[in-house]
Scaffold this active site. Structure first.
Site, mmCIF file in Angstrom:
data_model
loop_
_atom_site.group_PDB
_atom_site.id
_atom_site.type_symbol
_atom_site.label_atom_id
_atom_site.label_comp_id
_atom_site.label_asym_id
_atom_site.label_seq_id
_atom_site.Cartn_x
_atom_site.Cartn_y
_atom_site.Cartn_z
ATOM 1 N N THR A 107 36.706 46.219 36.610
ATOM 2 C CA THR A 107 35.278 46.531 36.733
ATOM 3 C C THR A 107 34.886 47.688 35.830
ATOM 4 O OG1 THR A 107 35.100 45.648 38.982
ATOM 5 C CG2 THR A 107 33.476 47.296 38.331
ATOM 6 N N ASN A 158 37.407 33.183 36.667
ATOM 7 C CA ASN A 158 38.088 33.628 37.876
ATOM 8 C C ASN A 158 37.900 32.696 39.071
ATOM 9 O OD1 ASN A 158 35.338 34.816 37.529
ATOM 10 N ND2 ASN A 158 35.678 35.451 39.654
ATOM 11 N N GLN A 206 41.902 37.538 34.204
ATOM 12 C CA GLN A 206 42.594 36.387 34.801
ATOM 13 C C GLN A 206 43.538 35.698 33.820
ATOM 14 O OE1 GLN A 206 42.731 35.490 37.904
ATOM 15 N NE2 GLN A 206 41.171 36.884 38.677
ATOM 16 N N SER A 265 43.315 44.243 34.043
ATOM 17 C CA SER A 265 43.422 44.933 35.333
ATOM 18 C C SER A 265 44.844 44.895 35.852
ATOM 19 C CB SER A 265 42.483 44.272 36.351
ATOM 20 O OG SER A 265 42.648 44.856 37.627
ATOM 21 N N GLY A 266 45.305 46.013 36.404
ATOM 22 C CA GLY A 266 46.682 46.112 36.873
ATOM 23 C C GLY A 266 46.992 45.290 38.103
ATOM 24 N N HIS A 267 46.072 45.262 39.062
ATOM 25 C CA HIS A 267 46.419 44.608 40.334
ATOM 26 C C HIS A 267 46.354 43.090 40.261
ATOM 27 C CE1 HIS A 267 42.440 43.491 42.235
ATOM 28 N NE2 HIS A 267 42.018 44.242 41.239
ATOM 29 N N THR A 327 40.879 63.851 34.841
ATOM 30 C CA THR A 327 42.331 64.018 34.862
ATOM 31 C C THR A 327 43.003 62.654 34.995
ATOM 32 O OG1 THR A 327 42.073 66.177 35.920
ATOM 33 C CG2 THR A 327 44.256 65.133 36.041
ATOM 34 N N CYS A 380 34.972 39.853 44.922
ATOM 35 C CA CYS A 380 33.825 40.754 44.763
ATOM 36 C C CYS A 380 32.539 40.137 45.284
ATOM 37 C CB CYS A 380 33.648 41.122 43.290
ATOM 38 S SG CYS A 380 35.060 41.985 42.586
#
Length: 380
Positions: A70, A149, A178, A198-200, A236, A323
């Site tokens: 996102t 997706n 995807q 995206s990592g997840h 950070t 989402c």
């Protein structure tokens, strides 16, 4: 439990969790600090950036670490629009993008940008000729997802890239969330300027991801206040998240071909068995779809009702994207393909990962058929 909602999120690799834990507990210095403890954290960031760059065959300097798909999509779209708005205010996307692309375009529309939403065929594919016809002298950005997706269609990203190569003032953004690890894509070969991952969705952790920004492309940052991430994303850095993302990506890409073949075979077998029921209509096309997504409509039964009934059998699937599902909206992808409101509202998405196995297919199909019969009786 049979988990078949991997397009929403995936189970993290054990090695990813171990990497996160080790870095979070041992190398927790601020990478911007001048002391040795901070330098150690910065070195981990550098090594992770180099690893991701090597996996994508791009320069490490073109990798910006983000909190996920996102943020990456918003950063690419809004950052491009704001930076190049004096060049033009026309931007192009499709009618079936993820909400993290669709909503930024709507926001830009409210700010005076002219948006073209390209239609898709009845099978969910964009026609590159429609794109070429839509480009004007004011066009500054095209954003098209690689793999849808909801139904898994693979868009002609390379062909579109060749078209856009003829328009050097038009930037090309691809949502690869995807597709990564399932459908090969060369960022350089497809002439992509901006790419979101995206990592997840690749067995990494939530809150991790990257935005690829081709050298020479400038963006107006969404988050200002520091010089982190080449002055493109202040704040950070999440060093444990960055290291764990690089680990997830390496593990995913190392076994991508083998895992994709496995998912394709499972998808094919599921499709073959599910099509035998007279109430099931396949929405995922037979050709040109990713190996991990299978979307179908169960005639006469609302998708939300079906998901909860199937959950009671220990099988977890979804309706639209995670989402959108809580807003109880029908699939805009299916509506864009010309499906009726009822068909879109009755759709189910199965999404696989390589952690799924063939011995889950028969119990899944049996559970789906059983739920259909039970709901038929309840609903008359």
């Amino acid at each position: 439990m049979i988990y078949l909602d991997n397009s929403a999120t995936t189970k993290p690799y054990d090695e990813v969790i171990q990497s996160f834990t080790k870095v979070a507990t041992t190398y927790y210095g601020n990478p911007s600090s001048l002391h040795q403890f901070g330098v150690q954290a910065e070195n981990l960031m550098t090594k992770s950036r180099e690893q991701v760059g090597q996996l994508l065959h791009v320069s490490p300097k073109e990798i910006i670490f983000t909190s996920g798909g996102t943020e990456g999509n918003n950063m690419a779209i809004k950052g491009t629009a704001m930076k190049y708005r004096n060049r033009g205010r026309h931007i192009i996307t499709t009618a079936i993008e993820h909400d993290s692309v669709h909503e930024p375009f709507k926001q830009l529309q409210e700010l005076g940008f002219d948006v073209t939403y390209l239609p898709v065929s009845r099978e969910g594919f964009v026609d590159p000729h429609d794109l070429k016809d839509a480009i004007t002298a004011e066009t500054i950005l095209v954003s098209i997802m690689h793999v849808n997706n909801e139904i898994g269609t693979i868009q002609p990203i390379e062909e579109i890239g060749k078209i856009l190569k003829e328009y050097p003032t038009v930037l090309y953004h691809v949502d690869h969330v995807q597709g990564i690890g399932k459908v090969p894509l060369s960022l350089r070969g497809a002439h992509i300027d901006l790419c979101t991952i995206s990592g997840h969705k690749i067995h990494g952790l939530k809150g991790t991801g990257i935005l690829y920004i081709s050298q020479g492309v400038e963006l107006s940052p969404l988050i200002s206040g520091g010089a982190q991430e080449f002055q493109k994303r202040s704040g950070t850095e999440n060093v444990p998240g960055v290291v764990s993302f690089a680990k997830a990506m390496r593990l995913t890409m190392e076994h991508a071909s083998k895992n994709s073949n496995k998912m394709k075979k499972m998808q094919s077998e599921l499709k073959s068995q599910l099509e035998k029921h007279e109430r099931i209509i396949m929405n995922t096309p037979a050709e040109g779809a990713a190996p991990h997504i299978l979307n179908f409509t169960v005639k006469g039964i609302k998708g939300e009702v079906f998901v909860h009934a199937l959950e009671e059998k220990g099988v977890f699937v979804s309706t639209t994207s995670a989402c959108s599902s809580k807003r109880q909206k029908p699939s805009k992808t299916l509506l864009g393909m010309g499906k009726s409101y009822e068909e879109a509202d009755q759709s189910i998405r199965i999404s696989l990962s390589h952690f799924n196995d063939f011995n889950e297919i028969t119990p899944t199909v049996n559970a789906i058929f059983t739920v259909i019969e039970e709901l038929k009786k309840v609903m008359g």
